[in-house]
Design a protein around this motif. Structure first.
Motif, PDB file in Angstrom:
ATOM      1  N   ALA A 291       1.903   5.967  -7.304  1.00 58.98           N
ATOM      2  CA  ALA A 291       0.770   6.659  -8.213  1.00 58.98           C
ATOM      3  C   ALA A 291       1.157   8.073  -8.634  1.00 58.98           C
ATOM      4  O   ALA A 291       1.109   8.323  -9.854  1.00 58.98           O
ATOM      5  CB  ALA A 291      -0.422   6.635  -7.321  1.00 58.98           C
ATOM      6  N   PRO A 292       1.653   8.840  -7.778  1.00 63.44           N
ATOM      7  CA  PRO A 292       2.073  10.466  -8.270  1.00 63.44           C
ATOM      8  C   PRO A 292       3.350  10.342  -9.190  1.00 63.44           C
ATOM      9  O   PRO A 292       3.257  11.087 -10.312  1.00 63.44           O
ATOM     10  CB  PRO A 292       2.334  11.497  -7.213  1.00 63.44           C
ATOM     11  N   TRP A 293       4.003   9.329  -8.848  1.00 63.13           N
ATOM     12  CA  TRP A 293       5.347   9.300  -9.868  1.00 63.13           C
ATOM     13  C   TRP A 293       4.922   8.808 -11.404  1.00 63.13           C
ATOM     14  O   TRP A 293       5.038   9.444 -12.413  1.00 63.13           O
ATOM     15  CB  TRP A 293       6.188   8.177  -9.425  1.00 63.13           C
ATOM     16  N   PHE A 294       3.833   8.102 -11.439  1.00 63.52           N
ATOM     17  CA  PHE A 294       3.158   7.590 -12.565  1.00 63.52           C
ATOM     18  C   PHE A 294       2.614   8.560 -13.268  1.00 63.52           C
ATOM     19  O   PHE A 294       2.611   8.852 -14.452  1.00 63.52           O
ATOM     20  CB  PHE A 294       2.322   6.307 -12.503  1.00 63.52           C
TER      21      PHE A 294
ATOM     22  N   ALA B 251      -7.410   5.046  -6.060  1.00 58.94           N
ATOM     23  CA  ALA B 251      -7.553   3.869  -5.389  1.00 58.94           C
ATOM     24  C   ALA B 251      -6.844   3.719  -4.150  1.00 58.94           C
ATOM     25  O   ALA B 251      -7.401   3.042  -3.124  1.00 58.94           O
ATOM     26  CB  ALA B 251      -7.121   2.684  -6.376  1.00 58.94           C
ATOM     27  N   GLY B 252      -5.696   4.084  -4.104  1.00 62.50           N
ATOM     28  CA  GLY B 252      -4.780   4.159  -2.906  1.00 62.50           C
ATOM     29  C   GLY B 252      -5.376   4.980  -1.745  1.00 62.50           C
ATOM     30  O   GLY B 252      -5.679   4.415  -0.393  1.00 62.50           O
TER      31      GLY B 252
ATOM     32  N   LEU C  83       0.955  -1.293  -0.104  1.00 61.43           N
ATOM     33  CA  LEU C  83       0.028  -0.093  -0.091  1.00 61.43           C
ATOM     34  C   LEU C  83       0.971   1.200   0.156  1.00 61.43           C
ATOM     35  O   LEU C  83       0.658   2.162  -0.554  1.00 61.43           O
ATOM     36  CB  LEU C  83      -0.961   0.004   1.294  1.00 61.43           C
ATOM     37  N   ILE C  84       1.840   1.258   0.758  1.00 60.04           N
ATOM     38  CA  ILE C  84       2.773   2.546   0.853  1.00 60.04           C
ATOM     39  C   ILE C  84       3.420   2.581  -0.717  1.00 60.04           C
ATOM     40  O   ILE C  84       3.532   3.618  -1.028  1.00 60.04           O
ATOM     41  CB  ILE C  84       3.714   2.076   2.081  1.00 60.04           C
ATOM     42  N   ALA C  85       3.696   1.642  -1.264  1.00 56.17           N
ATOM     43  CA  ALA C  85       4.539   1.707  -2.569  1.00 56.17           C
ATOM     44  C   ALA C  85       3.535   2.375  -3.495  1.00 56.17           C
ATOM     45  O   ALA C  85       3.959   3.206  -4.359  1.00 56.17           O
ATOM     46  CB  ALA C  85       5.044   0.274  -2.765  1.00 56.17           C
ATOM     47  N   LEU C  86       2.163   1.783  -3.352  1.00 51.31           N
ATOM     48  CA  LEU C  86       1.161   2.308  -4.285  1.00 51.31           C
ATOM     49  C   LEU C  86       0.977   4.034  -4.227  1.00 51.31           C
ATOM     50  O   LEU C  86       0.995   4.618  -5.000  1.00 51.31           O
ATOM     51  CB  LEU C  86      -0.160   1.733  -4.132  1.00 51.31           C
TER      52      LEU C  86
ATOM     53  N   GLY D 171      -3.085   8.408 -11.951  1.00 46.07           N
ATOM     54  CA  GLY D 171      -4.453   9.117 -11.441  1.00 46.07           C
ATOM     55  C   GLY D 171      -5.191   8.228 -10.757  1.00 46.07           C
ATOM     56  O   GLY D 171      -5.604   8.597  -9.674  1.00 46.07           O
ATOM     57  N   TRP D 172      -5.503   7.099 -11.523  1.00 45.07           N
ATOM     58  CA  TRP D 172      -6.715   5.976 -10.849  1.00 45.07           C
ATOM     59  C   TRP D 172      -5.989   5.416  -9.796  1.00 45.07           C
ATOM     60  O   TRP D 172      -6.614   5.195  -8.776  1.00 45.07           O
ATOM     61  CB  TRP D 172      -7.125   5.317 -12.036  1.00 45.07           C
ATOM     62  N   ALA D 173      -4.639   5.333  -9.711  1.00 42.83           N
ATOM     63  CA  ALA D 173      -3.997   4.343  -8.613  1.00 42.83           C
ATOM     64  C   ALA D 173      -3.945   5.237  -7.554  1.00 42.83           C
ATOM     65  O   ALA D 173      -4.319   4.892  -6.462  1.00 42.83           O
ATOM     66  CB  ALA D 173      -2.420   3.951  -9.056  1.00 42.83           C
TER      67      ALA D 173
END
Lengths: 184, 181
Positions: B130-133, B161-162, B123-126, B156-158
């Motif tokens: 997400a903002p990196w992506f 979702a996070g 979860l922390i990785a997500l 954005g969706w990640a």
């Protein structure tokens, strides 16, 4: 804590607020090309040399090197020309619509877009008569509505007027040099 | 571990709930802003970030004019919001630190949840990826290929979702779980 507060303040200062429409383009067209019922978009693709000449004159180059003028006519009668000019300021972009009569003088100038932050300054400037000093200007003239409204408007409205002056100067330089001096 | 949101003082639970509610509000308006300025389809995102810079038309040797008739309704067409390189630099400079702080805040909530170590790490990785992506997609769309717009959408969706996963788990464990105190 002081460092965090400074960073937050700096981030807030650097954040440009969103652009809002103050006057819809069709409404600006109706005002600046009154009675026109037929329109032509005239896209002037500037050569490097002409783009450089324009940049030297008004410290500005149009987006993608293309000036777009709109001409309006009512039946067979020319009503005039119109150009939308963008002015980038430290507070975000402004868009100014500048209309010309068939004789080549400014019919009027309208601020069509501004950022949320600048909107009240624009409205104050307009209320102080921002548009009046531009009427009748010819290419080569130096617009100076900022000075004209300085006695009846606040500093921020005068600041905006100075930015709008730049937009009108760009429109005058573009219109004078390229509106009908280039073969199609 | 001492830090367990299920058994935390009600003041801590209230703080975390208020934080999640505030972030949720900002995410809702963030989504509205995306809808207004970039859109939710790869085509819209590509048009926003790739923009005319991808085409890079060369200036003509002599100035030329192209004319075409238009109607009043043409003036009313919605204009495409294009993010040029200067604006993208500014957006990255302003948003990425804030996304980092949000990801860190949500990660602190994750650490207080009763989850397996692997799930917490995931979860922390997500939350940080997400903002990196999101921003990597914008830069790649501008300078590599409009096809990378999908990376921005995925980012954005990640992010959404996070946030939803953390918020749902936190609210459930803090206020609804049978094991809470």
């Amino acid at each position: 804590m002081k460092l965090i507060m400074s960073a937050a303040t700096l981030a807030a200062l650097l954040h440009i607020t969103p652009v809002v429409v103050l006057v819809k383009r069709p409404d600006a067209v109706r005002t600046l090309l009154p009675g026109a019922d037929a329109f032509t978009a005239r896209e002037v693709h500037l050569s490097d040399a002409d783009a450089h000449r324009l940049h030297e004159a008004v410290d500005w180059s149009p987006e993608d090197g293309v000036l777009t003028f709109y001409t309006g006519s009512a039946g067979s009668t020319a009503v005039g020309g119109l150009v939308f000019v963008r002015v980038d300021t430290p507070h975000g972009p402004l868009e100014v619509a500048v209309g010309f009569t068939p004789q080549g003088t400014v019919r009027g100038a309208i601020v069509t877009k501004a950022t949320v932050e600048m909107k009240p300054w624009v409205l104050e400037a307009v209320g102080a008569g921002l548009g009046d000093p531009y009427r009748g200007l010819k290419p080569g003239a130096a617009p100076d509505a900022a000075t004209a409204i300085a006695s009846r408007a606040g500093n921020l409205a005068v600041y905006v007027a100075r930015e709008v002056d730049k937009g009108v100067a760009r429109a005058l330089a573009s219109y004078g040099a390229f509106y009908d001096h280039v073969r199609t | 571990m001492l830090y367990d949101l299920r058994r935390a003082d009600v003041r801590i639970k209230w703080l975390v709930t208020a934080l999640l509610a505030t972030l949720g509000l900002s995410y809702v308006f963030g989504a509205l802003m995306v809808a207004l300025y970039a859109g939710f389809t790869p085509q819209h995102v590509a048009a926003t970030y790739a923009g005319p810079e991808m085409a890079m038309p060369m200036p003509p040797e002599t100035t030329v004019v192209v004319q075409h008739p238009m109607s009043m309704t043409d003036f009313d067409k919605p204009e495409l919001h294009v993010v040029d390189t200067d604006l993208l630099i500014q957006d990255t400079h302003v948003h990425v630190p804030m996304y980092g702080i949000i990801a860190a805040a949500l990660s602190v909530v994750v650490i207080g949840l009763s989850l397996s170590r692997r799930l917490s790490l995931g979860l922390i990785a997500l939350l940080f990826a997400a903002p990196w992506f999101d921003f990597a997609g914008m830069w790649l769309t501008k300078f590599a290929s409009p096809r990378f717009a999908i990376v921005t959408l995925a980012g954005g969706w990640a992010m959404a979702a996070g946030y939803v996963i953390v918020a749902v788990l936190a609210v459930h464990q803090m206020w609804l779980s049978k094991e809470r105190t």
